[in-house]
Structure formats: C-alpha cells, structure tokens
Design an enzyme around this catalytic site. Structure first.
Site: not given
Ligand code: F6P
Length: 551
Positions: A355, A269-270, A208, A514, A386, A214
């Site tokens: 978030e 973003g999410r 965005k 950041k 399990h 990253e």
C-alpha cells in the site's frame, strides 16, 4: 538530484552496467573466493543481526547502491521525515509515526511543532482504561467484568494490532480473550461472536476515518447484538469504545467521546499500531509490555537516523530490495519467519509495503519508467517449506527472501529450537548453493542407482541456486525485538520510496473501488438507480439479483 526520474541518473546507469558482471556470478563462487564474506556483509543493531551475505552482490554492488542513495539524497529525506516536513505531499501533511514511540520528555519533531503533549496524554488515557479492563474495574452494563475483547477494524486498524497481539502471546492476560473482525462478510462477525457473552464483551471500533464501510457495518451489527441482549441502547456506552481521529463521527455512531481514544492525521493507517490503535494490545498484554514494544521501535528510529548508510539496517534492506526489483527484474519478495509468533507478519508487511510503494508516478506526478513495489508474500517458514518453497528452489523466477529466525523460541521444548534453526539455515544454504548435475548424479549413485537411470533422474534433482536471501536473527521474540523489527520494515519502505521518488504515505489506488462499490451497492439493494457498467459487471449484477429473488 532534481525532480528528474532516478533512472536518468549516473548512479542508476552505473548499476545497470554493473548488473551484467553480477549476473555472470554465482553466489557459490562468491563464498568460495571470500571466506570473510559473512563478516563483510552482516550488521548487528537493535537486537537484530542482519546477514545479507547470501545476496547476489559484491563490494562494488554495495558501493553502487550507496551511491544511488546519495544521488537521491536519502540522508536529506530521512531528516525531512524526522523533522516533520510534509513528506506526504498529496495529503499535505507530515508522517510522524516516530512521535508515537519517541521517548523522554523532549519535544518532537521540534520545539516549534511539538506533537508530544497530546501523544502522551492519549497514552495515559489508554494506560488507565486498559488497566481498568485488565483488573476488572471496568464493568459491563449488567455489572460483569470484561472477558472478551473484540477489535473491529480493517487494514492498518486490524493488521498491526492483530500481528502484535499474536506475536506477544506469552505476555497476555490469562483471563482475557482478544478477537479480531475485519471482513465485511457477516460470517467473520458471526465467528467472532460465537461463544461470546454480551455481558462480558467489549468492542473496540478502530477506524482512523470512522468512514470505512466494512468497519461501520460490522460495528452496527455488533451494536445491535449488544442492544438486543440488554433491551436498551444505553448498554452501548459500557460495551463500545472507539479509536479514531474523527470525534463527530464516533459520537454520531453512539459512542461516548469519553470512551474514544484519538490519534492524528499525521499517522498513516498502516503506521498506526504505535498509537491508540494499539489499545487491544495494551489490554491484552499491559502497558509495560506495549512500552517495551515502543522502545524497540525507538531504538530502530535512532539507528536509522544516526547510522552511516553502509551499516544502517533499513538502508541496506531497502537498497537490496531496489537492486533485485530494478536491476535483476525480481517481481516478488517473500518474508519467511521461523517463529510461530510472527505468523501474521507477512500479512502485515503486505499492506505496509504494497500500500505504501505500489505507486506509478513520482511525487511530482510524473510516470515512472521503472518498476516500484514487488509483490510481497510469505508464510511461516516450516509450513511454507512444504507448500511453496519448491517454486523458489526449482521454478523459473528470481525470488528474494527475508528469513526471520529466533535463537530461542517463546515456548521452548526439548529439541525443537535446534530443529527450527537447522531448517531455516539449511534453506538459505540450499537457495544459495543449489545442487549441480554432478552433485545430483553422485547422490543418486550413492543411493544405489546406476547407468541411464542416473542421467534420466539427475536433471530433476538439480537446483540452480543463486536465489538470494537476507537472514535476520534475534535472541527471542520479546516486545522490544518486535518493535525494532516492525520499525525496521517501516523505514525500509521509506528508503525504497526515496529511491523511486514516490510518496509512500498516501493510497489513492484504493479509492476507485470504494466509489464503485457504493454505486453497485445502491443498485443491489434498490436504493439507487441503475447505472451504466461494462457488460461483465452488468451481467454479474443481473445474475446475482436473479439468484437473490429465487432464494
Ligand atoms: O482502504 C485502505 C485504507 O484506507 C488503509 O489505508 C487503512 O489502513 C484502512 O483502509 C482502514 O482505514 P480506517 O482506519 O480509516 O478505517
């Protein structure tokens, strides 16, 4: 309600008083005393059945929670959201992800502020581009068609498309492979590039902001991989496209703006999987499939906006989550899909919920005096049985769960479907009922044990039960069902945020780390001067440096 904390409201106080009555109840008794409990506490909409009868609630609890929703004016907030008001107060903008799946030719959110023309225009460009990759018209620099698509992005620019692409496996193009790279550790990119041929690989750089470290670092390394192979940067324009809101940054990275698909600052973003961020999904599964996914979300938008609270799936899920978090002190919530297609759904929800609602002040900046977002975690149902179910069955914490269960598998094989369903339903029953000491003893005796051996072993086989769960059932995981399910959780998150009085659309908490990373990075690579840190951070920097120099 005014800008006062919700914890000061009468509706909150009433629920606190009511909590003591509910704490004294066991769900076993609630089911025994009411054979119609399932009918009373289940709702079906948008292809999803929500059974919320295995919760620690009574009619009075539900009434109290609905009164709380009224107290915080949930209905008015839903309208504000859909009308494009600036509900994202700290960034002074609306949250209009619903526009991305809005159907028909009408304006949205209003005729005076209509975001639909650019939304439709980008969708058409996505359709055309994805179509050309799928049918082989789009050629790499050396003239080869695309066989591998690698999406480079992180957070919402990764989790949404990855979750959906995995969920819609049966719909994928047989000659295309889609890979995802998000992690900064170069091992992730190396893994994605392994076996890929630069001649037939297309990268989608999804960000965005086009400023995320990253993503940019991975994209630069991928660009070098392409340029080195062809011996020229000219190849980049045939092997890289971008999805972003930031044209200038995309261009300065070296991607042709013709190969950029935009979206807008009013898409968080999410919440962006419905936008051009969904490009990898469209390439993999086709536009018809993606439009069905959008249609499922539009179904849920209409349901959320138009349905009375007592029968409204996101409202019910959101209020139940508030009940456990704020009145029964549950610190965690698990998401347990019994559908292999949904294997990335818990990860996706983790970002969506945590978030969005991991906040400590209200919209007005006042510190809350109640809990907000719980830890959201989970995993594929049968595998998790399990692994961590033991703790939910016999640990010491209250854990609420969402079981997500298909009636039919995407890839049916004889016997499997009934076994999966049996496991899912058995777990919800076991969590609810538990096993008393008498029942445990009886079963030990039946297995041949006697005397003291029974009383020694029985306590270990007692399950307290009373662990709450919702069960969401759908026919099979189609694009439309997936769209409805995903939008259900988006709106659930909004409902919780309204009760807590917080802004779910910003994420300032991630910024400090950041900023500090930039400082430390410069210290590590020698481009910045040494700064002051605490003894631990300085010690670790010194330790790593020594090791590097030795290596
Ligand atoms: O750091 C958090 C975050 O801002 C998320 O909200 C977002 O989804 C992710 O980073 C990626 O951001 P972008 O799409 O701008 O690269």
């Amino acid at each position: 309600m005014s800008s006062e904390l919700v914890s000061r409201s009468e509706a909150w106080a009433a629920l606190e008083r009511h909590r003591d009555c509910v704490c004294a109840l066991h769900m076993r008794e609630l089911f025994e005393s009411d054979p119609r409990r399932f009918d009373r506490f289940s709702v079906e909409a948008c292809g999803l059945l929500l059974d919320y009868s295995k919760n620690r609630i009574t009619e009075e609890t539900l009434a109290g929670l609905l009164a709380l929703a009224e107290e915080v004016e949930l209905g008015r907030w839903v309208e504000r959201l859909f009308q494009g008001e600036h509900v994202n107060t700290t960034e002074d903008r609306p949250a209009l992800h619903m526009a991305l799946r809005h159907r028909g030719s009408a304006a949205f959110p209003s005729s005076s502020f209509d975001v639909m023309p650019p939304v439709r225009a980008v969708r058409e460009r996505v359709r055309a581009f994805a179509g050309s990759v799928r049918n082989g018209d789009w050629k790499g620099y050396g003239g080869e068609r695309v066989r591998t698509v690698i999406n480079i992005g992180i957070g919402g620019s990764d989790l949404g498309p990855a979750m959906v692409a995995h969920a819609l496996g049966p719909y994928r193009h047989p000659a295309l492979e889609l890979r995802f790279v998000s992690n900064l550790d170069s091992s992730a990119l190396a893994d994605a590039l392994s076996g890929a041929d630069p001649e037939s690989t297309l990268f989608i750089v999804a960000s965005k902001t086009f400023g995320t470290e990253e993503t940019l670092m991975n994209a630069r390394s991928a660009r070098a991989w392409v340029s080195d192979h062809f011996g020229t940067d000219d190849a980049v324009s045939r092997h890289f496209v971008a999805v972003s809101t930031q044209t200038e940054r995309v261009v300065s990275f070296g991607i042709d703006p013709e190969n950029m698909f935009g979206f807008w600052d009013w898409v968080g973003g999410r919440y962006s999987v419905w936008s051009a961020i969904g490009l990898p999904i469209v390439i993999l599964t086709g536009m018809d499939c993606f439009e069905d996914f959008l249609a499922g979300a539009a179904d849920m938008d209409e349901h959320f906006r138009d349905t009375e609270p007592a029968r409204n799936l996101p409202v019910l899920l959101g209020l139940l989550a508030v009940w456990y978090r704020n009145f029964l002190a549950a610190a965690t919530h698990t998401v347990l899909p019994y559908d292999y297609g949904l294997r990335l759904f818990p990860d996706y929800l983790q970002q969506l919920e945590m978030e969005s609602n991991g906040k400590h002040v209200t919209r007005e900046g006042v510190a809350v005096d109640y809990e907000t977002c719980p830890v959201v975690w989970g995993g594929l149902g049968n595998n998790a049985q399990h692994a961590f179910y033991q703790m939910i069955h016999q640990g010491t914490s209250l854990v609420s769960s969402d079981f997500i269960v298909p009636v039919r598998s995407q890839y049916p094989l004889p016997g499997h479907e009934d076994a999966v369903l049996a496991n899912a339903l058995a777990q919800t029953e076991a969590l609810m009922r538990g096993r008393t000491v008498d029942e445990a003893s009886a079963s030990l005796i039946a297995s041949g044990l006697a005397g003291e051996a029974v009383s020694a072993r029985a306590p270990h086989q007692v399950l307290a039960g009373n662990q709450p769960s919702n069960t969401i059932v759908y026919e099979t995981l189609t694009p439309r069902v997936l769209g409805a399910l995903t939008a259900l959780y988006e709106h659930k998150v909004f409902v919780q945020s309204v009760v807590w009085g917080i802004n779910p659309f910003d994420q300032w908490g991630v910024e400090l780390g950041k900023e500090l990373a930039k400082v430390i990075h410069a210290e590590l690579d020698g481009s910045g001067r040494e700064s002051e840190h605490d003894a631990s951070t300085s010690g670790l920097i010194a330790y790593v440096r020594t090791r590097r120099h030795r290596g």
